[in-house]
Design a protein around this motif. Structure first.
Motif, PDB file in Angstrom:
ATOM      1  N   GLN A  39      12.069  44.413   8.604  1.00  0.00           N
ATOM      2  CA  GLN A  39      11.711  43.590   9.616  1.00  0.00           C
ATOM      3  C   GLN A  39      11.908  42.151   9.272  1.00  0.00           C
ATOM      4  N   GLY A  40      11.697  41.679   8.308  1.00  0.00           N
ATOM      5  CA  GLY A  40      11.855  40.084   8.199  1.00  0.00           C
ATOM      6  C   GLY A  40      13.384  39.868   8.045  1.00  0.00           C
ATOM      7  N   PHE A  41      14.074  40.882   7.265  1.00  0.00           N
ATOM      8  CA  PHE A  41      15.602  40.701   7.367  1.00  0.00           C
ATOM      9  C   PHE A  41      16.216  40.452   8.622  1.00  0.00           C
ATOM     10  N   THR A  42      15.698  41.680   9.631  1.00  0.00           N
ATOM     11  CA  THR A  42      16.405  41.596  10.575  1.00  0.00           C
ATOM     12  C   THR A  42      16.113  40.285  11.726  1.00  0.00           C
ATOM     13  N   GLU A  43      14.797  39.773  11.433  1.00  0.00           N
ATOM     14  CA  GLU A  43      14.461  38.688  12.164  1.00  0.00           C
ATOM     15  C   GLU A  43      15.347  37.380  11.997  1.00  0.00           C
ATOM     16  N   SER A  44      15.630  37.258  10.539  1.00  0.00           N
ATOM     17  CA  SER A  44      16.177  36.112  10.167  1.00  0.00           C
ATOM     18  C   SER A  44      17.716  36.486  10.550  1.00  0.00           C
ATOM     19  N   LEU A  45      18.350  37.585  10.432  1.00  0.00           N
ATOM     20  CA  LEU A  45      19.636  37.726  10.570  1.00  0.00           C
ATOM     21  C   LEU A  45      19.908  37.251  11.869  1.00  0.00           C
ATOM     22  N   ARG A  46      18.865  37.975  12.805  1.00  0.00           N
ATOM     23  CA  ARG A  46      19.265  37.705  14.401  1.00  0.00           C
ATOM     24  C   ARG A  46      19.209  36.101  14.669  1.00  0.00           C
ATOM     25  N   THR A  47      18.334  35.507  14.093  1.00  0.00           N
ATOM     26  CA  THR A  47      18.191  34.069  14.442  1.00  0.00           C
ATOM     27  C   THR A  47      19.663  33.253  13.879  1.00  0.00           C
ATOM     28  N   GLU A  48      20.283  33.686  12.933  1.00  0.00           N
ATOM     29  CA  GLU A  48      21.541  33.399  12.438  1.00  0.00           C
ATOM     30  C   GLU A  48      22.714  33.692  13.362  1.00  0.00           C
ATOM     31  N   LEU A  49      22.657  34.839  14.034  1.00  0.00           N
ATOM     32  CA  LEU A  49      23.607  35.287  14.854  1.00  0.00           C
ATOM     33  C   LEU A  49      23.409  34.711  16.118  1.00  0.00           C
ATOM     34  N   ILE A  50      22.152  34.286  16.701  1.00  0.00           N
ATOM     35  CA  ILE A  50      22.046  33.444  17.864  1.00  0.00           C
ATOM     36  C   ILE A  50      22.481  31.877  17.554  1.00  0.00           C
ATOM     37  N   HIS A  51      22.154  31.478  16.396  1.00  0.00           N
ATOM     38  CA  HIS A  51      22.767  30.225  16.015  1.00  0.00           C
ATOM     39  C   HIS A  51      24.100  29.940  16.044  1.00  0.00           C
ATOM     40  N   ASP A  52      24.827  30.989  15.607  1.00  0.00           N
ATOM     41  CA  ASP A  52      26.465  30.983  15.589  1.00  0.00           C
ATOM     42  C   ASP A  52      27.094  31.418  17.064  1.00  0.00           C
ATOM     43  N   ASN A  53      25.924  31.473  17.969  1.00  0.00           N
ATOM     44  CA  ASN A  53      26.554  32.090  19.148  1.00  0.00           C
ATOM     45  C   ASN A  53      27.372  33.239  19.355  1.00  0.00           C
ATOM     46  N   SER A  54      26.808  34.289  18.237  1.00  0.00           N
ATOM     47  CA  SER A  54      27.827  35.077  18.047  1.00  0.00           C
ATOM     48  C   SER A  54      27.217  36.509  19.134  1.00  0.00           C
ATOM     49  N   ARG A  55      28.337  37.284  19.481  1.00  0.00           N
ATOM     50  CA  ARG A  55      28.071  38.263  20.406  1.00  0.00           C
ATOM     51  C   ARG A  55      27.593  39.504  19.811  1.00  0.00           C
ATOM     52  N   VAL A  56      27.584  39.654  18.385  1.00  0.00           N
ATOM     53  CA  VAL A  56      27.036  40.777  17.627  1.00  0.00           C
ATOM     54  C   VAL A  56      25.485  40.776  17.921  1.00  0.00           C
ATOM     55  N   LYS A  57      24.974  41.932  18.166  1.00  0.00           N
ATOM     56  CA  LYS A  57      23.470  42.047  18.594  1.00  0.00           C
ATOM     57  C   LYS A  57      22.938  42.913  17.482  1.00  0.00           C
ATOM     58  N   ILE A  58      21.760  42.509  17.227  1.00  0.00           N
ATOM     59  CA  ILE A  58      20.871  43.524  16.401  1.00  0.00           C
ATOM     60  C   ILE A  58      19.766  43.681  16.744  1.00  0.00           C
ATOM     61  N   SER A  59      19.536  45.149  16.553  1.00  0.00           N
ATOM     62  CA  SER A  59      18.228  45.628  17.327  1.00  0.00           C
ATOM     63  C   SER A  59      17.483  46.448  16.234  1.00  0.00           C
ATOM     64  N   MET A  60      15.992  46.617  16.484  1.00  0.00           N
ATOM     65  CA  MET A  60      15.122  47.491  15.801  1.00  0.00           C
ATOM     66  C   MET A  60      14.457  48.526  16.616  1.00  0.00           C
ATOM     67  N   VAL A  61      14.686  49.865  15.942  1.00  0.00           N
ATOM     68  CA  VAL A  61      13.748  50.791  16.703  1.00  0.00           C
ATOM     69  C   VAL A  61      12.634  51.200  15.573  1.00  0.00           C
ATOM     70  N   GLN A  62      11.489  51.019  16.394  1.00  0.00           N
ATOM     71  CA  GLN A  62      10.444  51.198  15.562  1.00  0.00           C
ATOM     72  C   GLN A  62       9.817  52.826  15.791  1.00  0.00           C
ATOM     73  N   LEU A  63       9.769  53.375  14.572  1.00  0.00           N
ATOM     74  CA  LEU A  63       9.497  54.811  14.567  1.00  0.00           C
ATOM     75  C   LEU A  63       8.015  55.220  14.325  1.00  0.00           C
ATOM     76  N   PRO A  64       7.537  56.239  15.028  1.00  0.00           N
ATOM     77  CA  PRO A  64       6.038  56.794  14.512  1.00  0.00           C
ATOM     78  C   PRO A  64       6.441  57.785  13.519  1.00  0.00           C
ATOM     79  N   GLY A  65       5.276  58.643  13.457  1.00  0.00           N
ATOM     80  CA  GLY A  65       5.573  59.692  12.341  1.00  0.00           C
ATOM     81  C   GLY A  65       6.490  60.771  13.101  1.00  0.00           C
TER      82      GLY A  65
END
Length: 211
Positions: A39-65
């Motif tokens: 979760q922390g890795f994804t949030e950090s990477l997402r902000t870096e991509l936004i800062h660089d105006n990148s069109r690469v998108k990163i999502s996270m799917v939160q699973l149950p059992g």
């Protein structure tokens, strides 16, 4: 993945998370810690991509059992056969959610309504979560079937080297094959229209009441 996506300035990265990325549970210290890290890795990477105006998108799917073979072959010292914390969902539901994110960007997508409740409630009542999980979290991860000492595990080597266990685990009779929460997450337009319609009805009822 980024090495190939960034030069083309396009691509989707989908991280597989869990509600334990926000709310650690007993017996799952290593797993909860790993999901917190993702979760922390994804949030950090997402902000870096936004800062660089990148069109690469990163999502996270939160699973149950989930009803996967994970519980058939995980190394366990529990007296009873381990199980995912209910409610349990078939892997098909997760696959549908991941497939949707590949074509429709969402910052996050929740597979289960229970994940939404757990994640949001932990923001306001973390101490209650500690107490509740201390009372129920251990027993809810075990069935009433004693663990066999000879069952295979994959701690040091693959448990499926000679046998394909498939995608489903031992809980198909209890697993949900559909998720209303996924439907809500993947139909935001319809949900918005229903919400606007409900607000209009309530507003009209209040207006009539004042007259």
């Amino acid at each position: 993945a980024l090495k190939r996506m960034l030069p083309r300035n396009q691509g989707r990265i989908i991280q597989v998370g869990s509600d334990v990325a926000y709310r650690g549970i007993p017996l799952q210290t290593a797993y909860s810690g790993a999901k917190h890290a993702i979760q922390g890795f994804t949030e950090s990477l997402r902000t870096e991509l936004i800062h660089d105006n990148s069109r690469v998108k990163i999502s996270m799917v939160q699973l149950p059992g989930c009803n996967t073979p994970q519980f058939n072959w995980c190394k366990s010292n529990l007296p009873y056969f381990p199980q995912p914390v209910p409610p349990i969902y078939d892997p098909d539901v997760v696959a549908d959610a991941v497939t949707y994110l590949a074509d429709h960007y969402r910052r996050q997508l929740y597979v289960s309504w229970m994940s939404v409740i757990v994640i949001q409630a932990n923001k306001f009542f973390p101490a209650f979560g500690d107490w509740y999980l201390a009372k129920t979290g251990v027993e809810s991860q075990m069935t009433n079937k004693p663990t066999s000492p000879n069952r295979p595990d994959n701690l040091y080597h693959p448990a499926d080297e000679e046998r394909d266990y498939g995608a489903r685990g031992a809980f198909s009779d209890r697993a949900y094959s559909r998720s209303f929460q996924v439907w809500l997450d993947t139909h935001p337009g319809i949900v918005a229209l229903l919400g606007a319609g409900l607000m209009s009805v309530v507003g009209f009822a209040l207006f009539r009441r004042k007259q």
